[in-house]
Motif scaffolding. Structure first.
Motif, PDB file in Angstrom:
ATOM      1  N   GLU A 195     -12.012  -3.157  16.331  1.00 18.36           N
ATOM      2  CA  GLU A 195      -9.991  -3.498  16.163  1.00 18.36           C
ATOM      3  C   GLU A 195     -10.152  -4.377  15.633  1.00 18.36           C
ATOM      4  N   LEU A 196     -11.368  -5.261  16.472  1.00 13.74           N
ATOM      5  CA  LEU A 196     -11.605  -7.576  16.298  1.00 13.74           C
ATOM      6  C   LEU A 196     -12.876  -7.463  14.566  1.00 13.74           C
ATOM      7  N   GLY A 197     -12.743  -6.281  14.583  1.00  5.19           N
ATOM      8  CA  GLY A 197     -13.644  -6.439  12.978  1.00  5.19           C
ATOM      9  C   GLY A 197     -15.575  -6.569  12.761  1.00  5.19           C
ATOM     10  N   PHE A 198     -15.906  -6.428  14.050  1.00  8.47           N
ATOM     11  CA  PHE A 198     -16.957  -6.265  14.430  1.00  8.47           C
ATOM     12  C   PHE A 198     -18.184  -5.759  13.790  1.00  8.47           C
ATOM     13  N   LYS A 199     -19.603  -5.939  13.664  1.00 11.51           N
ATOM     14  CA  LYS A 199     -20.857  -5.166  13.316  1.00 11.51           C
ATOM     15  C   LYS A 199     -21.074  -4.259  14.119  1.00 11.51           C
ATOM     16  N   ARG A 200     -21.803  -3.574  14.315  1.00  8.73           N
ATOM     17  CA  ARG A 200     -22.704  -2.620  15.490  1.00  8.73           C
ATOM     18  C   ARG A 200     -23.683  -2.782  14.833  1.00  8.73           C
ATOM     19  N   ALA A 201     -24.727  -2.736  15.731  1.00  9.74           N
ATOM     20  CA  ALA A 201     -26.146  -2.933  15.517  1.00  9.74           C
ATOM     21  C   ALA A 201     -26.874  -2.117  14.686  1.00  9.74           C
ATOM     22  N   LYS A 202     -26.930  -1.918  13.507  1.00 10.02           N
ATOM     23  CA  LYS A 202     -27.677  -0.945  12.480  1.00 10.02           C
ATOM     24  C   LYS A 202     -28.481   0.027  12.585  1.00 10.02           C
ATOM     25  N   GLN A 203     -29.387  -0.455  13.884  1.00 12.86           N
ATOM     26  CA  GLN A 203     -30.703  -0.032  14.734  1.00 12.86           C
ATOM     27  C   GLN A 203     -30.208   1.608  14.987  1.00 12.86           C
ATOM     28  N   GLN A 204     -28.851   1.213  15.872  1.00  8.14           N
ATOM     29  CA  GLN A 204     -28.772   1.753  16.078  1.00  8.14           C
ATOM     30  C   GLN A 204     -27.832   3.492  16.068  1.00  8.14           C
ATOM     31  N   GLU A 205     -27.754   3.204  14.419  1.00 12.12           N
ATOM     32  CA  GLU A 205     -26.845   4.533  13.743  1.00 12.12           C
ATOM     33  C   GLU A 205     -27.466   5.965  13.974  1.00 12.12           C
ATOM     34  N   LYS A 206     -29.630   5.846  14.534  1.00 13.68           N
ATOM     35  CA  LYS A 206     -30.428   7.296  14.396  1.00 13.68           C
ATOM     36  C   LYS A 206     -29.638   7.586  15.402  1.00 13.68           C
ATOM     37  N   LEU A 207     -29.415   6.990  17.027  1.00 15.81           N
ATOM     38  CA  LEU A 207     -29.107   7.507  17.901  1.00 15.81           C
ATOM     39  C   LEU A 207     -28.454   8.318  18.281  1.00 15.81           C
ATOM     40  N   PHE A 208     -26.926   8.181  17.273  1.00 15.49           N
ATOM     41  CA  PHE A 208     -25.908   8.735  17.225  1.00 15.49           C
ATOM     42  C   PHE A 208     -25.330   9.785  16.567  1.00 15.49           C
ATOM     43  N   THR A 209     -25.890  10.865  16.657  1.00 19.30           N
ATOM     44  CA  THR A 209     -26.628  12.450  15.821  1.00 19.30           C
ATOM     45  C   THR A 209     -25.734  13.405  16.570  1.00 19.30           C
ATOM     46  N   ASP A 210     -25.478  14.668  16.198  1.00 24.94           N
ATOM     47  CA  ASP A 210     -24.959  16.003  16.201  1.00 24.94           C
ATOM     48  C   ASP A 210     -25.458  16.819  17.462  1.00 24.94           C
ATOM     49  N   GLU A 211     -26.869  15.840  17.378  1.00 27.92           N
ATOM     50  CA  GLU A 211     -26.844  16.602  18.433  1.00 27.92           C
ATOM     51  C   GLU A 211     -27.261  15.368  20.234  1.00 27.92           C
ATOM     52  N   ASN A 212     -26.467  14.517  20.015  1.00 25.17           N
ATOM     53  CA  ASN A 212     -25.954  13.767  21.197  1.00 25.17           C
ATOM     54  C   ASN A 212     -24.961  14.391  21.687  1.00 25.17           C
ATOM     55  N   LYS A 213     -25.126  15.130  22.777  1.00 21.70           N
ATOM     56  CA  LYS A 213     -23.958  15.285  23.860  1.00 21.70           C
ATOM     57  C   LYS A 213     -22.412  14.575  23.763  1.00 21.70           C
ATOM     58  N   LEU A 214     -22.869  13.111  23.774  1.00 16.97           N
ATOM     59  CA  LEU A 214     -21.584  12.321  23.846  1.00 16.97           C
ATOM     60  C   LEU A 214     -20.929  11.912  22.981  1.00 16.97           C
ATOM     61  N   GLY A 215     -21.775  12.011  21.556  1.00 18.81           N
ATOM     62  CA  GLY A 215     -21.103  11.665  20.441  1.00 18.81           C
ATOM     63  C   GLY A 215     -21.350  10.788  20.310  1.00 18.81           C
ATOM     64  N   ASN A 216     -20.390  10.391  19.252  1.00 15.97           N
ATOM     65  CA  ASN A 216     -20.063   7.910  18.892  1.00 15.97           C
ATOM     66  C   ASN A 216     -19.675   7.743  20.385  1.00 15.97           C
ATOM     67  N   LEU A 217     -19.726   8.187  21.771  1.00 22.15           N
ATOM     68  CA  LEU A 217     -18.969   7.934  22.329  1.00 22.15           C
ATOM     69  C   LEU A 217     -20.128   6.419  23.459  1.00 22.15           C
ATOM     70  N   ALA A 218     -21.974   7.433  23.846  1.00 22.84           N
ATOM     71  CA  ALA A 218     -22.869   6.436  23.873  1.00 22.84           C
ATOM     72  C   ALA A 218     -24.041   7.666  23.594  1.00 22.84           C
ATOM     73  N   VAL A 219     -25.054   7.071  24.123  1.00 25.16           N
ATOM     74  CA  VAL A 219     -26.401   7.726  24.393  1.00 25.16           C
ATOM     75  C   VAL A 219     -27.120   7.585  25.800  1.00 25.16           C
ATOM     76  N   GLU A 220     -28.009   8.391  26.435  1.00 25.89           N
ATOM     77  CA  GLU A 220     -28.644   7.635  27.240  1.00 25.89           C
ATOM     78  C   GLU A 220     -29.978   7.763  26.766  1.00 25.89           C
ATOM     79  N   VAL A 221     -31.103   6.318  27.444  1.00 23.41           N
ATOM     80  CA  VAL A 221     -31.968   6.697  26.401  1.00 23.41           C
ATOM     81  C   VAL A 221     -33.435   5.641  27.105  1.00 23.41           C
ATOM     82  N   GLY A 222     -34.608   5.953  27.806  1.00 22.19           N
ATOM     83  CA  GLY A 222     -35.208   5.158  28.370  1.00 22.19           C
ATOM     84  C   GLY A 222     -36.090   4.335  27.638  1.00 22.19           C
ATOM     85  N   LYS A 223     -36.992   3.846  28.472  1.00 20.39           N
ATOM     86  CA  LYS A 223     -37.457   2.253  27.893  1.00 20.39           C
ATOM     87  C   LYS A 223     -37.588   1.956  26.486  1.00 20.39           C
TER      88      LYS A 223
END
Length: 329
Positions: free
Chosen positions: A222-250
């Motif tokens: 809503e404020l118009g901020f950009k998202r970290a571009k490199q994170q786009e690849k983490l949010f795919t159809d296989e991600n069960k949480l969709g564009n909500l969140a993704v669990e990650v390792g270190k």
């Protein structure tokens, strides 16, 4: 005064009294009919489980979601019963003063039907994602309205709750004030909204990157901020949480970098495992090597405000946090 005049005056007085009484009775009857008609009229609300008839503006409301609790309070309605806040004993710090006399009726994931019934509500508001198996039983206690989900834009649920409460005008006022606050802050931020942001959450043994369909993500959009571009690849159809969140390792810590990094920890009742997860990640060399961390642009914020509460009050407080962090006020 003659006897004849006295009798005439007495008769006129009696007649006048009768007329006044008749008028008063007529007005009182009209008011009673108007009130009765208002109660009988009722209204219907379409929602996730169908259509519900609500016979009159509810006075005793039970709310079964955290974000719903904030919606009610913002519209001047104190529920008679509510589910416990995810953090707090039993309420979040930012609402506890308004919830002193409210009865706890379980949690979002485990509601207490007996406690709800004992309150004799005239409206129950819940959520399909959380409480679908209990809908019929709830509807037997009182007219029940369910929102669909708890992800993404909280304002959609808010509008539904306003209809259920028969407070659409007040609801529009609250949303209008929020939207104006967003517009004002966006203007103050100016070019700063061109910065990329990243949002990270620590839990007991679990770490997530939150994205555009999260509570904080919607507000950043809503404020118009950009998202970290490199994170786009983490949010795919296989991600069960969709564009909500993704669990990650270190190994994904480098993907967390951005111009501004925000992180928070879900540690109800001081959950030691969650706090240990946070400490472990913050002390990892990969975390310390993030540009946002090295530049002092990694900001720890409140989990309740930035994610867990999920309602209009938290949204306004998150805007306040953003203003303080970016503008220093």
């Amino acid at each position: 005064m003659s006897k004849k005049h006295a009798v005439l005056l007495a008769m006129l007085s009696v007649i006048f009294s009768i007329i006044l009484s008749a008028c008063g009775a007529k007005e009182q009857n009209a008011e009673t009919q108007e009130e009765s008609g208002s109660k009988e009229k009722g209204y219907t609300v379409e929602h996730a489980m169908g259509t519900t008839e609500i016979p009159a503006t509810p006075k005793k409301v039970v709310i079964l979601t955290n974000e719903g609790t904030e919606a009610l309070l913002s519209m001047g309605v104190t529920p008679v019963g509510a589910v416990k806040s995810w953090i707090g004993e039993p309420w979040y710090n930012h609402i506890k003063d308004e919830m002193k006399d409210v009865q706890v009726v379980g949690t979002e994931s485990e509601i207490n039907l007996e406690a709800i019934a004992a309150l004799q509500p005239d409206l129950i508001i819940g959520n399909k994602l959380r409480q679908e198996p209990f809908y019929e039983k709830l509807n037997q206690i009182a007219p029940t309205v369910f929102s669909e989900t708890l992800r993404g834009d909280w304002k959609e649920n808010f509008s539904l709750y306003a209809k259920a409460l028969n407070r659409k005008e007040k609801g529009n006022e609250v949303l209008g004030q929020y939207d104006q606050k967003v517009a004002n802050l966006k203007e103050k931020l100016g070019d700063q909204v061109n910065q990329e942001v990243s949002v990270v959450r620590f839990m007991a043994g679990v770490t997530r990157i939150y994205y555009t369909d999260s509570f904080s993500g919607v507000i950043f959009n809503e404020l118009g901020f950009k998202r970290a571009k490199q994170q786009e690849k983490l949010f795919t159809d296989e991600n069960k949480l969709g564009n909500l969140a993704v669990e990650v390792g270190k190994e994904a810590i480098p993907e967390m970098d951005a111009d501004r990094l925000f992180y928070f920890t879900y540690a109800p009742a001081g959950d030691k495992k969650a706090l240990a997860t946070e400490k472990e990640w913050l002390n990892d060399p990969l975390w310390k090597n993030l540009n946002a961390v090295k530049k002092g642009n990694a900001h720890q914020v409140d989990d309740a405000i930035w994610n867990t509460a999920g309602g209009v009050k938290a949204a306004n407080l998150m805007l306040d946090d953003i203003e303080k962090i970016f503008i220093g006020k």
